[in-house]
Design a protein around this motif. Sequence first.
Motif: not given
Length: 692
Positions: A220, A222, A226-227, A230, A245, A258
């Motif tokens: 993931r 970000m 905000e992502t 993914l 992360n 992450d």
Amino acid sequence: MVPALGSAIPQPHDPVAVEPLESVVPAPRVASATPWLAWLIGLTAGVAAVGLWAALLAQEEARFAHAAAMRLETVRNQIVARMDSRVLAQVRMARRWEMRGQPPRGEWESDADQYMRHYAGLLDVARLDSLLEVQWARGAGGTDDTLASSSAATQSIAHGRRQIAVTSVFSHAVGGKAFAVVVPIFRGDAFDGMIVTVHGVRALLDDILGNDIAPGYGIRVMDGRETIYLRGDIADDVEPRFHQNAGVRLLNAEWRVDVWPLAKTLSAAHTPLPRAVLSGGLTLALLLAVATRMAQLARLRAIETESANRRLQREVAARQRTQERLRKLSSAVEQSPTMVLITDVAGAIEYVNPRFTQVTGYALDEVRGRNPRLLKSGCTPPATHAQLWRTIAAGGEWRGELCNRKKNGESYWEHIAISPIRDEQDRLTHFLAEAEDITERKRLQEEVSARNRESAENRALAVMGQAATMIAHDLRNPLSTVKMSLGILGKHAGKDLSDTEQEINRLALDQVRYMEEVLSELLSFSRPDALQPTWLSIDKVLDTAVLLVQREIDEHKARVDTGHAPGLPTLHGDANKLRQAFSNLILNAVQACEGIAGRTPEVHVLTRVQLGRQSPEICVEIADNGCGIPERFGERVFEPFFTSRARGTGLGLPIARRIIEQHRGRIELRSEPGGGTCVVVTLPTGPVSDAP
């Protein structure tokens, strides 16, 4: 055998004297067995099994966390490296436009199309003028969204800041989540617009993080909270402690990545060992408790019925075991693959085993009564021997590596452990040394280390070769054009130019020639050619090398003297490469003398013959009267791109060193008394392929 050892070994024909039972083994006390002892043993074994089970679980969790951390580092490095290459390509486009001015629209669109075809996820490429108005644009048509979302970056550039900016992630009209990279263009000191590229986050990261990057792991990315990307599901059954992360810095932007193992990865990695250890350990604890209790009861009954007979049998068996152990110990020492040496407290040798004789060549009769210092080769520092004797004299054990000498004068390495031998009263009586011949192991270790260094250097040279080829491709043609234009200007303008203009023209030509020399050194260092050896005269090679740098010698007003010993043998080598190496060394020596007031730069080149390890060698000394090399630099002067001068690439000495080593030679630097540096080059006279 060693007197202290052999005298204690009973022979098969010796009578075994049996002492009275009362003096050998005290009569056992017949008492009821304590049942709590059995349960205590079982409880202890159960606690040990639980502890081992917990340790295995902790080890497994640590392995999961480490694997996730390694995948995180791979993902982070992949994103940074691939984004750096994209930004670098965009910067090269901007710098090319700065030098050439505004290109024709067709040429710009061709460059933009090629850029978009090469990089996946690239949505838009736009050229903005100094008023931030779009001049040209190629792509999906989301440039207006890009400008609206990158207002902070464009405003900072509009105020004349020479920086490359990455915008925050925004919603693109076509590509979904996207971000922009803004590269300013300046005409001199004046802001002349910018190049803006828009990258779709999903397509970009899908291209960078392919299926071969962290397979079986979720990823993931970000931007703030905000992502923006993914891969894989964030399942509730994956424990947070397995998440790893870290931040990823892209110019002025900060992303966070992450990484966590997917549920199927965790389930596949789990092993049944902890459960097996727990169940098996608890079962073993119960069996131990039952067996101990049964043994207690059996022992009570045996003591009550046959106590006297049992004591006698145990004593006879104990003496037989003692004899057997001594016999085995003697055979083990004699047949041991390690060297065994026993000395008295004064260091006089009393015993050595056959392996010692096999390695060193000394028989027991030759070394009995002598000190182990007869093996000293002089290669081991005296401080090591001093520490050895201090340790064992104090009753401690010493372990380490020594370089010793065999009877035939050959050196060998051994890993040795020396420990004290004490008697029943804890008095020090002897020293026991166990040594293993590790000569071949050390040779193999050195060979592996050399291969690893060579492999690392080859990989670095491959990367440098790609970079140098790219630089040469982009710069050589423009440099040739500039050089030709300056030459034509200086030739045709003639007397129409003022003195200042002629000086500017001359300085510009000097700078162009300097840049061409830098490119030549980069290509020479990054793409080494194979040797083409022939038989040659070293004095002619050196004289030619001096002529190659004669212009620089005249510019520095230096004096270069050469002195060749008579009767120099011919040398097997590549004449062109040797001339390049020696011209670099002579030029370095001349440049080392500049800037010293009241001193005429002098360089002395001397050539002589010296005896080598297997054949005669040619020794070339290049000495200058400069300020010398500071001690803190040491071997760093041979590192690529290291230089202490304002100009230069720092590749002269590395190129020379590589050429000398290709010829199986050696190069070293030493400081001269009263200042200055002397470079000593030693080359074998035999064929290059046969040189050691």
